[in-house]
Design a protein around this motif. Structure first.
Motif, PDB file in Angstrom:
ATOM      1  N   UNK A   1       0.841  -1.203   0.000  1.00 20.03           N
ATOM      2  CA  UNK A   1       0.000   0.000   0.000  1.00 20.03           C
ATOM      3  C   UNK A   1       0.874   1.251   0.000  1.00 20.03           C
ATOM      4  N   UNK A   2       1.956   1.213   0.750  1.00 17.63           N
ATOM      5  CA  UNK A   2       2.870   2.364   0.797  1.00 17.63           C
ATOM      6  C   UNK A   2       3.404   2.670  -0.597  1.00 17.63           C
ATOM      7  N   UNK A   3       3.788   1.633  -1.324  1.00 20.60           N
ATOM      8  CA  UNK A   3       4.303   1.838  -2.685  1.00 20.60           C
ATOM      9  C   UNK A   3       3.223   2.433  -3.574  1.00 20.60           C
ATOM     10  N   UNK A   4       2.022   1.919  -3.479  1.00 17.13           N
ATOM     11  CA  UNK A   4       0.931   2.403  -4.320  1.00 17.13           C
ATOM     12  C   UNK A   4       0.572   3.849  -4.006  1.00 17.13           C
ATOM     13  N   UNK A   5       0.546   4.199  -2.721  1.00 18.14           N
ATOM     14  CA  UNK A   5       0.256   5.579  -2.328  1.00 18.14           C
ATOM     15  C   UNK A   5       1.315   6.522  -2.895  1.00 18.14           C
ATOM     16  N   UNK A   6       2.575   6.105  -2.834  1.00 21.93           N
ATOM     17  CA  UNK A   6       3.657   6.933  -3.361  1.00 21.93           C
ATOM     18  C   UNK A   6       3.524   7.142  -4.865  1.00 21.93           C
ATOM     19  N   UNK A   7       3.192   6.085  -5.574  1.00 18.00           N
ATOM     20  CA  UNK A   7       2.979   6.209  -7.016  1.00 18.00           C
ATOM     21  C   UNK A   7       1.811   7.148  -7.300  1.00 18.00           C
ATOM     22  N   UNK A   8       0.686   6.913  -6.642  1.00 14.68           N
ATOM     23  CA  UNK A   8      -0.526   7.669  -6.941  1.00 14.68           C
ATOM     24  C   UNK A   8      -0.393   9.147  -6.584  1.00 14.68           C
ATOM     25  N   UNK A   9       0.287   9.468  -5.472  1.00 17.64           N
ATOM     26  CA  UNK A   9       0.440  10.893  -5.124  1.00 17.64           C
ATOM     27  C   UNK A   9       1.254  11.624  -6.185  1.00 17.64           C
TER      28      UNK A   9
ATOM     29  N   UNK B   1      -2.311  14.839  -5.287  1.00 21.80           N
ATOM     30  CA  UNK B   1      -3.273  14.951  -4.189  1.00 21.80           C
ATOM     31  C   UNK B   1      -3.227  13.674  -3.372  1.00 21.80           C
ATOM     32  N   UNK B   2      -2.931  13.813  -2.090  1.00 24.48           N
ATOM     33  CA  UNK B   2      -2.903  12.631  -1.232  1.00 24.48           C
ATOM     34  C   UNK B   2      -4.298  12.055  -1.065  1.00 24.48           C
ATOM     35  N   UNK B   3      -5.298  12.928  -0.986  1.00 16.87           N
ATOM     36  CA  UNK B   3      -6.682  12.461  -0.850  1.00 16.87           C
ATOM     37  C   UNK B   3      -7.085  11.596  -2.032  1.00 16.87           C
ATOM     38  N   UNK B   4      -6.817  12.073  -3.239  1.00 18.53           N
ATOM     39  CA  UNK B   4      -7.155  11.308  -4.436  1.00 18.53           C
ATOM     40  C   UNK B   4      -6.290  10.050  -4.541  1.00 18.53           C
ATOM     41  N   UNK B   5      -5.044  10.150  -4.098  1.00 18.00           N
ATOM     42  CA  UNK B   5      -4.162   8.979  -4.143  1.00 18.00           C
ATOM     43  C   UNK B   5      -4.701   7.872  -3.250  1.00 18.00           C
ATOM     44  N   UNK B   6      -5.115   8.232  -2.036  1.00 22.57           N
ATOM     45  CA  UNK B   6      -5.678   7.239  -1.118  1.00 22.57           C
ATOM     46  C   UNK B   6      -6.934   6.609  -1.701  1.00 22.57           C
TER      47      UNK B   6
ATOM     48  N   UNK C   1      -3.061  23.956  -7.590  1.00 20.15           N
ATOM     49  CA  UNK C   1      -1.729  23.526  -7.188  1.00 20.15           C
ATOM     50  C   UNK C   1      -1.825  22.179  -6.477  1.00 20.15           C
ATOM     51  N   UNK C   2      -0.748  21.399  -6.491  1.00 21.76           N
ATOM     52  CA  UNK C   2      -0.751  20.124  -5.769  1.00 21.76           C
ATOM     53  C   UNK C   2      -0.948  20.323  -4.267  1.00 21.76           C
ATOM     54  N   UNK C   3      -1.414  19.289  -3.609  1.00 22.91           N
ATOM     55  CA  UNK C   3      -1.614  19.316  -2.156  1.00 22.91           C
ATOM     56  C   UNK C   3      -0.258  19.306  -1.457  1.00 22.91           C
ATOM     57  N   UNK C   4       0.070  20.324  -0.663  1.00 25.70           N
ATOM     58  CA  UNK C   4       1.390  20.383  -0.020  1.00 25.70           C
ATOM     59  C   UNK C   4       1.517  19.377   1.111  1.00 25.70           C
ATOM     60  N   UNK C   5       2.722  18.846   1.260  1.00 26.55           N
ATOM     61  CA  UNK C   5       2.975  17.827   2.280  1.00 26.55           C
ATOM     62  C   UNK C   5       3.919  18.358   3.349  1.00 26.55           C
TER      63      UNK C   5
ATOM     64  N   UNK D   1      12.927  13.951  -3.805  1.00 27.30           N
ATOM     65  CA  UNK D   1      12.778  15.091  -4.709  1.00 27.30           C
ATOM     66  C   UNK D   1      11.605  14.936  -5.675  1.00 27.30           C
ATOM     67  N   UNK D   2      11.109  13.727  -5.864  1.00 24.13           N
ATOM     68  CA  UNK D   2       9.988  13.541  -6.786  1.00 24.13           C
ATOM     69  C   UNK D   2       8.650  13.947  -6.184  1.00 24.13           C
ATOM     70  N   UNK D   3       8.640  14.412  -4.933  1.00 22.51           N
ATOM     71  CA  UNK D   3       7.424  15.018  -4.380  1.00 22.51           C
ATOM     72  C   UNK D   3       7.602  16.521  -4.258  1.00 22.51           C
ATOM     73  N   UNK D   4       8.722  17.056  -4.737  1.00 20.65           N
ATOM     74  CA  UNK D   4       8.934  18.492  -4.682  1.00 20.65           C
ATOM     75  C   UNK D   4       7.868  19.235  -5.466  1.00 20.65           C
ATOM     76  N   UNK D   5       7.464  20.402  -4.971  1.00 22.49           N
ATOM     77  CA  UNK D   5       6.413  21.161  -5.635  1.00 22.49           C
ATOM     78  C   UNK D   5       6.822  21.525  -7.062  1.00 22.49           C
ATOM     79  N   UNK D   6       8.078  21.935  -7.241  1.00 21.40           N
ATOM     80  CA  UNK D   6       8.530  22.287  -8.585  1.00 21.40           C
ATOM     81  C   UNK D   6       8.431  21.090  -9.528  1.00 21.40           C
ATOM     82  N   UNK D   7       8.791  19.915  -9.033  1.00 22.63           N
ATOM     83  CA  UNK D   7       8.731  18.687  -9.831  1.00 22.63           C
ATOM     84  C   UNK D   7       7.284  18.395 -10.245  1.00 22.63           C
ATOM     85  N   UNK D   8       6.366  18.470  -9.290  1.00 18.05           N
ATOM     86  CA  UNK D   8       4.965  18.170  -9.578  1.00 18.05           C
ATOM     87  C   UNK D   8       4.350  19.204 -10.523  1.00 18.05           C
ATOM     88  N   UNK D   9       4.741  20.462 -10.361  1.00 19.29           N
ATOM     89  CA  UNK D   9       4.225  21.519 -11.230  1.00 19.29           C
ATOM     90  C   UNK D   9       4.688  21.296 -12.668  1.00 19.29           C
TER      91      UNK D   9
END
Length: 311
Positions: A27-35, A40-45, A100-104, A126-134
């Motif tokens: 589940x942890x791997x899937x959440x990381x992929x989906x976020x 959005x963590x909500x949508x990822x979950x 904008x993406x959901x900040x963590x 770094x793959x959850x960085x805001x600049x990366x997601x934008x």
């Protein structure tokens, strides 16, 4: 991909994914992929929960035929995200202002507040960085899926092909073109340098020092704010260091009682504004050559739920 252990156990509609497989690992791997795909963590979950529900809906005989339930779940989760990314373009056309993406928060923030980490499945790199997601936002859903699965998680193109319904060669081409655009848009910066700049921005904002803010902001800087139509904020990007500095000071004048805190936002130094212990705003920054080039300000309260215990 790591297999899911004991997923052939009886499924229940009320069971959590961790209860289904006896471990939170998959589940942890899937959440990381989906976020990283959805921002959005909500949508990822929700996407991961949907994938597990589909697993549970399979006949027991079909489950036993699947050699790697983990690979199956990753494929299904990716397809769910692919559909969501397609529909998100239409939803965001109706979104009030910028999206904008959901900040963590950083995990240390939850540790400071006490209690369990509601997003303890996330690996903050770094793959959850805001600049990366934008940077990923303008990519097509297929490009985003191919790039994230391969470059961030090292899945082979043969498995990515199953998720996208394309050939491995086509998936490799999608990831390659996205990689070039991502690399061209990212400027390297040390964490220490970024933290120093953000700290100086905080000090200048608190003292309403427009001249100091202008020195800290690149002349071509852009500030983008996300209020989701739920709170007041700039509906269009504010462009230019001088205009951003004036805007920041004007906000300070109109919002007495705000307290600025230096916090990690998506693994990078950022600022949090709170009033009476309630987080009102989370800001993240992109820095190049010692100056702020981009500011992303999230004020939509629905995207600040993970910050509820800040203080």
């Amino acid at each position: 991909m790591a297999p899911v252990n004991s997923l052939n156990a009886p499924c229940s509609l009320s069971a959590t994914p961790a209860e289904l497989d006896g471990t939170a690992g998959e589940r942890r791997q899937l959440i990381n992929v989906a976020y990283r795909l959805l921002g959005s963590l909500t949508e990822a979950e929700d996407a991961v929960q949907d994938a597990y529900a589909r697993w549970c809906a399979l006949p027991r005989s079909r489950q036993e035929e699947i050699l790697s339930p983990g690979a199956w779940l990753t494929t299904v989760t990716s397809r769910i995200c692919l559909d969501l990314l397609g529909s998100a373009r239409t939803r965001r056309e109706r979104y009030i202002g910028a999206w904008l993406p959901e900040p963590l928060p950083d995990r240390i923030e939850w540790d400071r507040a006490g209690g369990a980490d509601p997003a303890d499945q996330l690996i903050l790199d770094e793959s959850v960085g805001m600049a990366f997601l934008i940077v990923l936002e303008p990519m097509t859903p297929a490009e985003r899926v191919a790039f994230v699965l391969h470059d961030a998680f090292r899945y082979p193109f043969a498995e990515i092909a199953d998720a996208l319904g394309r050939t491995p060669a086509a998936c490799k081409q999608l990831a390659s073109s996205t990689r070039r655009r991502v690399s061209a848009s990212r400027a390297p910066v040390t964490a220490t340098g970024r933290a120093d700049v953000v700290r100086h921005v905080k000090e200048a904002w608190e003292t309403k020092d427009i001249a100091a803010l202008i020195r800290l902001l690149d002349p071509g800087a852009v500030m983008t704010a996300d209020g989701g139509g739920m709170v007041g904020t700039a509906l269009r990007p504010v462009e230019g260091g001088a205009r951003i500095a004036q805007y920041m000071v004007a906000i300070a004048d109109k919002a007495p009682g705000l307290e600025l805190l230096e916090r990690s936002v998506n693994r990078a130094p950022g600022l949090v504004a709170q009033r009476a212990g309630v987080v009102m705003t989370v800001a993240s920054f992109d820095v190049s050559e010692g100056r702020i080039t981009r500011i992303w300000v999230v004020r939509n309260p629905e995207k600040l739920r993970l910050w509820a215990r800040e203080g």
